[in-house]
Design an enzyme around this catalytic site. Structure first.
Site, PDB file in Angstrom:
ATOM      1  N   GLU A 133     -12.927   2.145   2.483  1.00  0.00           N
ATOM      2  CA  GLU A 133     -11.669   2.437   1.799  1.00  0.00           C
ATOM      3  C   GLU A 133     -11.953   3.362   0.616  1.00  0.00           C
ATOM      4  O   GLU A 133     -12.347   2.902  -0.465  1.00  0.00           O
ATOM      5  CB  GLU A 133     -11.015   1.126   1.329  1.00  0.00           C
ATOM      6  CG  GLU A 133      -9.604   1.330   0.867  1.00  0.00           C
ATOM      7  CD  GLU A 133      -8.810   0.034   0.771  1.00  0.00           C
ATOM      8  OE1 GLU A 133      -8.209  -0.371   1.768  1.00  0.00           O
ATOM      9  OE2 GLU A 133      -8.802  -0.564  -0.303  1.00  0.00           O
ATOM     10  N   HIS A 172     -12.752  -5.571  -3.322  1.00  0.00           N
ATOM     11  CA  HIS A 172     -11.738  -4.504  -3.260  1.00  0.00           C
ATOM     12  C   HIS A 172     -11.860  -3.656  -4.524  1.00  0.00           C
ATOM     13  O   HIS A 172     -12.131  -4.179  -5.599  1.00  0.00           O
ATOM     14  CB  HIS A 172     -10.351  -5.143  -3.160  1.00  0.00           C
ATOM     15  CG  HIS A 172      -9.277  -4.134  -2.852  1.00  0.00           C
ATOM     16  ND1 HIS A 172      -8.815  -3.251  -3.790  1.00  0.00           N
ATOM     17  CD2 HIS A 172      -8.598  -3.865  -1.707  1.00  0.00           C
ATOM     18  CE1 HIS A 172      -7.880  -2.479  -3.229  1.00  0.00           C
ATOM     19  NE2 HIS A 172      -7.732  -2.839  -1.964  1.00  0.00           N
TER      20      HIS A 172
HETATM   21  P1  PGA Z   1      -2.603   1.169   0.483  1.00  0.00           P
HETATM   22  O1  PGA Z   1      -3.627   0.042   0.043  1.00  0.00           O
HETATM   23  O2  PGA Z   1      -2.351   1.024   1.942  1.00  0.00           O
HETATM   24  O3  PGA Z   1      -1.370   0.931  -0.347  1.00  0.00           O
HETATM   25  O4  PGA Z   1      -3.262   2.494   0.170  1.00  0.00           O
HETATM   26  C1  PGA Z   1      -4.668  -0.352   0.873  1.00  0.00           C
HETATM   27  C2  PGA Z   1      -5.562  -1.331   0.183  1.00  0.00           C
HETATM   28  O5  PGA Z   1      -5.706  -1.253  -1.048  1.00  0.00           O
HETATM   29  O6  PGA Z   1      -6.172  -2.200   0.840  1.00  0.00           O
END
Ligand code: PGA
Length: 243
Positions: free
Chosen positions: A160, A88
């Site tokens: 992401e 992540h």
């Molecule tokens: P968020 O985070 O939905 O608060 O943007 C998503 C994540 O970091 O997996």
């Protein structure tokens, strides 16, 4: 199969999580969206209901031994953890996690029958410099090359964008769909694999309608939105309706 993953990050204390878990255990679900919850490690043992699958937010690159503060894949597996978030961007940024470490973690996960959920995504700067595809390609190639062939197909990828996390900003929907298709295309071209590719970053009740209509996306990750079970239920229902 689609996925809805709740990444609780470092939120909530014991009493709050006991209540949260109780609500999550009675969420209304269908069989075509897998619900996965990832609470902080000390509270994994509270999450032992069949209504959801359990994921960890990280795991150690080490096997058991003298590694103070670490949680091994084997330990997590003994708590019924079946998935693990790995790489992540918050781990990469705040804990300086490099690809070498990520590769070790992915191997540990496989060894303990935990399915790795591997995160990729560009920074704002990379996006502005038209480096998105180059970044993604690099993040994918390095990792997949290191995973033994026969294990690769169990991997889940998450697109992401770093700039979309917790900001309320999401990529333009056409762009998002193209990026997801690009990821699938290179994974297929390089490795002959078709892996699930999820989207994460500011998913909420407002944009779920639009996001869930993008068929290329195989699942969604909720960060901020995962803190409230009613919001999870609302998002789940809309997702369910649109797939
Ligand atoms: P968020 O985070 O939905 O608060 O943007 C998503 C994540 O970091 O997996």
């Amino acid at each position: 199969m689609k996925y809805l993953i709740c990444n609780l990050k470092a939120n909530k204390k014991k009493d709050e999580l006991i209540k949260y878990e109780k609500e999550l255990s009675s969420i209304n679900k269908s069989s075509n969206i897998e619900l996965i919850v990832c609470p902080s490690t000390p509270f994994l043992f509270l999450f032992q209901n069949e209504n959801y699958e359990l994921g960890s937010q990280d795991l150690s690159k080490f096997n058991e031994g003298p590694y103070t503060g670490e949680n091994t894949a084997e330990q997590l597996s003994s708590l019924n953890v079946r998935y693990a978030l790995i790489g992540h961007s918050e781990r990469r940024i705040y804990f300086h996690e490099e690809e070498e470490t990520i590769i070790e973690k992915i191997k540990r996960a496989y060894h303990s029958h935990i399915r790795p959920i591997y995160f990729i995504g560009e920074t704002k700067e990379e996006k502005n410099n038209n480096q998105t595809y180059k970044t993604l390609e690099k993040q994918i190639a390095h990792i997949i090359n290191e995973v033994p062939d026969y294990k690769r197909e169990k991997m889940i990828l998450v697109y992401e964008p770093v700039w979309a996390i917790g900001t309320g900003e999401v990529p333009n929907y056409d762009e998002m769909s193209e990026t997801i298709m690009f990821i699938k295309k290179i994974v297929n071209a390089y490795y002959g694999l078709s892996l699930p590719v999820l989207y994460g970053g500011s998913v909420n009740e407002t944009n779920i309608e639009k996001l869930s209509s993008i068929q290329e996306i195989d699942g969604l990750i909720l960060g901020e939105s995962s803190k409230n079970v009613q919001i999870i239920q609302d998002i789940y229902n809309i997702y369910q309706k649109n797939i």
